[in-house]
Write a protein that holds these residues in place. Sequence first.
Motif, PDB file in Angstrom:
ATOM      1  N   SER A  13       0.826  -1.212   0.000  1.00 51.25           N
ATOM      2  CA  SER A  13       0.000   0.000   0.000  1.00 51.25           C
ATOM      3  C   SER A  13       0.860   1.263   0.000  1.00 51.25           C
ATOM      4  O   SER A  13       0.472   2.287  -0.539  1.00 51.25           O
ATOM      5  CB  SER A  13      -0.944   0.004   1.197  1.00 51.25           C
ATOM      6  N   ALA A  14       2.046   1.187   0.587  1.00 54.56           N
ATOM      7  CA  ALA A  14       2.946   2.346   0.585  1.00 54.56           C
ATOM      8  C   ALA A  14       3.494   2.593  -0.804  1.00 54.56           C
ATOM      9  O   ALA A  14       3.790   3.727  -1.172  1.00 54.56           O
ATOM     10  CB  ALA A  14       4.090   2.134   1.567  1.00 54.56           C
ATOM     11  N   GLY A  15       3.639   1.563  -1.610  1.00 54.78           N
ATOM     12  CA  GLY A  15       4.141   1.717  -2.966  1.00 54.78           C
ATOM     13  C   GLY A  15       3.181   2.492  -3.838  1.00 54.78           C
ATOM     14  O   GLY A  15       3.572   3.203  -4.749  1.00 54.78           O
ATOM     15  N   HIS A  16       1.881   2.403  -3.573  1.00 54.78           N
ATOM     16  CA  HIS A  16       0.891   3.131  -4.365  1.00 54.78           C
ATOM     17  C   HIS A  16       0.874   4.607  -4.010  1.00 54.78           C
ATOM     18  O   HIS A  16       0.426   5.421  -4.796  1.00 54.78           O
ATOM     19  CB  HIS A  16      -0.505   2.537  -4.144  1.00 54.78           C
ATOM     20  N   GLY A  17       1.358   4.983  -2.853  1.00 53.34           N
ATOM     21  CA  GLY A  17       1.316   6.375  -2.426  1.00 53.34           C
ATOM     22  C   GLY A  17       2.489   7.200  -2.924  1.00 53.34           C
ATOM     23  O   GLY A  17       2.647   8.338  -2.532  1.00 53.34           O
ATOM     24  N   ALA A  18       3.335   6.646  -3.814  1.00 50.70           N
ATOM     25  CA  ALA A  18       4.493   7.387  -4.285  1.00 50.70           C
ATOM     26  C   ALA A  18       4.127   8.447  -5.305  1.00 50.70           C
ATOM     27  O   ALA A  18       4.912   9.312  -5.610  1.00 50.70           O
ATOM     28  CB  ALA A  18       5.510   6.429  -4.899  1.00 50.70           C
ATOM     29  N   VAL A  19       2.921   8.378  -5.849  1.00 51.97           N
ATOM     30  CA  VAL A  19       2.482   9.341  -6.850  1.00 51.97           C
ATOM     31  C   VAL A  19       1.592  10.362  -6.159  1.00 51.97           C
ATOM     32  O   VAL A  19       0.701  10.016  -5.396  1.00 51.97           O
ATOM     33  CB  VAL A  19       1.702   8.633  -7.982  1.00 51.97           C
ATOM     34  N   ALA A  20       1.837  11.630  -6.430  1.00 51.50           N
ATOM     35  CA  ALA A  20       1.001  12.687  -5.863  1.00 51.50           C
ATOM     36  C   ALA A  20      -0.407  12.550  -6.442  1.00 51.50           C
ATOM     37  O   ALA A  20      -0.592  12.060  -7.554  1.00 51.50           O
ATOM     38  CB  ALA A  20       1.590  14.051  -6.197  1.00 51.50           C
ATOM     39  N   PRO A  21      -1.447  12.981  -5.709  1.00 53.49           N
ATOM     40  CA  PRO A  21      -2.816  12.790  -6.155  1.00 53.49           C
ATOM     41  C   PRO A  21      -3.117  13.334  -7.546  1.00 53.49           C
ATOM     42  O   PRO A  21      -3.805  12.704  -8.331  1.00 53.49           O
ATOM     43  CB  PRO A  21      -3.644  13.516  -5.106  1.00 53.49           C
ATOM     44  N   ALA A  22      -2.605  14.505  -7.902  1.00 48.67           N
ATOM     45  CA  ALA A  22      -2.927  15.098  -9.191  1.00 48.67           C
ATOM     46  C   ALA A  22      -1.774  14.980 -10.186  1.00 48.67           C
ATOM     47  O   ALA A  22      -1.772  15.604 -11.223  1.00 48.67           O
ATOM     48  CB  ALA A  22      -3.293  16.563  -9.011  1.00 48.67           C
ATOM     49  N   ALA A  23      -0.781  14.187  -9.873  1.00 54.45           N
ATOM     50  CA  ALA A  23       0.392  14.086 -10.743  1.00 54.45           C
ATOM     51  C   ALA A  23       0.135  13.102 -11.867  1.00 54.45           C
ATOM     52  O   ALA A  23      -0.605  12.146 -11.735  1.00 54.45           O
ATOM     53  CB  ALA A  23       1.597  13.627  -9.941  1.00 54.45           C
ATOM     54  N   SER A  24       0.794  13.337 -12.979  1.00 53.77           N
ATOM     55  CA  SER A  24       0.650  12.442 -14.113  1.00 53.77           C
ATOM     56  C   SER A  24       1.785  11.433 -14.181  1.00 53.77           C
ATOM     57  O   SER A  24       1.703  10.472 -14.923  1.00 53.77           O
ATOM     58  CB  SER A  24       0.599  13.250 -15.409  1.00 53.77           C
ATOM     59  N   ALA A  25       2.856  11.651 -13.420  1.00 52.72           N
ATOM     60  CA  ALA A  25       3.992  10.730 -13.411  1.00 52.72           C
ATOM     61  C   ALA A  25       4.457  10.553 -11.968  1.00 52.72           C
ATOM     62  O   ALA A  25       4.232  11.422 -11.131  1.00 52.72           O
ATOM     63  CB  ALA A  25       5.126  11.303 -14.256  1.00 52.72           C
ATOM     64  N   PRO A  26       5.088   9.430 -11.652  1.00 50.14           N
ATOM     65  CA  PRO A  26       5.591   9.235 -10.286  1.00 50.14           C
ATOM     66  C   PRO A  26       6.564  10.342  -9.899  1.00 50.14           C
ATOM     67  O   PRO A  26       7.341  10.805 -10.729  1.00 50.14           O
ATOM     68  CB  PRO A  26       6.306   7.881 -10.352  1.00 50.14           C
ATOM     69  N   SER A  27       6.500  10.741  -8.649  1.00 46.59           N
ATOM     70  CA  SER A  27       7.328  11.855  -8.204  1.00 46.59           C
ATOM     71  C   SER A  27       8.800  11.481  -8.123  1.00 46.59           C
ATOM     72  O   SER A  27       9.649  12.346  -8.222  1.00 46.59           O
ATOM     73  CB  SER A  27       6.839  12.355  -6.850  1.00 46.59           C
ATOM     74  N   LEU A  28       9.107  10.206  -7.927  1.00 48.11           N
ATOM     75  CA  LEU A  28      10.501   9.804  -7.815  1.00 48.11           C
ATOM     76  C   LEU A  28      10.996   9.075  -9.062  1.00 48.11           C
ATOM     77  O   LEU A  28      12.107   8.580  -9.083  1.00 48.11           O
ATOM     78  CB  LEU A  28      10.683   8.892  -6.601  1.00 48.11           C
ATOM     79  N   GLY A  29      10.180   8.974 -10.079  1.00 45.44           N
ATOM     80  CA  GLY A  29      10.543   8.252 -11.297  1.00 45.44           C
ATOM     81  C   GLY A  29      11.500   9.065 -12.145  1.00 45.44           C
ATOM     82  O   GLY A  29      11.882  10.190 -11.814  1.00 45.44           O
ATOM     83  N   PRO A  30      11.897   8.497 -13.305  1.00 44.21           N
ATOM     84  CA  PRO A  30      12.806   9.230 -14.184  1.00 44.21           C
ATOM     85  C   PRO A  30      12.130  10.472 -14.756  1.00 44.21           C
ATOM     86  O   PRO A  30      10.923  10.514 -14.929  1.00 44.21           O
ATOM     87  CB  PRO A  30      13.134   8.216 -15.284  1.00 44.21           C
ATOM     88  N   ALA A  31      12.921  11.464 -15.031  1.00 44.70           N
ATOM     89  CA  ALA A  31      12.391  12.738 -15.527  1.00 44.70           C
ATOM     90  C   ALA A  31      11.895  12.551 -16.952  1.00 44.70           C
ATOM     91  O   ALA A  31      12.652  12.221 -17.852  1.00 44.70           O
ATOM     92  CB  ALA A  31      13.465  13.809 -15.470  1.00 44.70           C
ATOM     93  N   SER A  32      10.598  12.762 -17.172  1.00 45.26           N
ATOM     94  CA  SER A  32      10.039  12.619 -18.509  1.00 45.26           C
ATOM     95  C   SER A  32       9.873  13.972 -19.177  1.00 45.26           C
ATOM     96  O   SER A  32       9.653  14.052 -20.361  1.00 45.26           O
ATOM     97  CB  SER A  32       8.689  11.898 -18.436  1.00 45.26           C
TER      98      SER A  32
END
Length: 144
Positions: A99-118
């Motif tokens: 469940s903690a893994g799903h919270g890595a994305v901000a609610p209104a974000a389109s990409a993961p906050s810690l993922g590679p820069a797109s």
Amino acid sequence: MIAETVCSAVAAAGLGIAAVTAYRKRFLSAARIAAYALVPLGLVMTGVVEWLADTAFSPTAWAGFGVLGAAWLLFASTRAVERRRGGGTRKERKEAARSAGHGAVAPAASAPSLGPASRPAAKPAAASQEDFSDIEAILKKHGI
């Protein structure tokens, strides 16, 4: 017996110093010195000094302090292990991690906050083109 005599002498000397300090018109310091001087006298009168002297020379008392120290170490180490492990069963920890893994994305974000820069990096020239009219209005309001 010696401890009580020493404490009484320390109290008498402290009260003498407090009297000299009060004579020099430093009443706040004199009151503080008198308070410190009365502590050993109070400890003698309540029997704490005698109890401490009896405890300091008692092997049974020192063994008791050792047992209390061992109990404290056991409590502290079990608490540290519990914190490190995270508590709960293995299944509960797996669910919590999932469940903690799903919270890595901000609610209104389109990409993961810690993922590679797109997105390409922002250009520094964009900062100079921002509208500072609201800040200018606040500064003018305060006369700056």
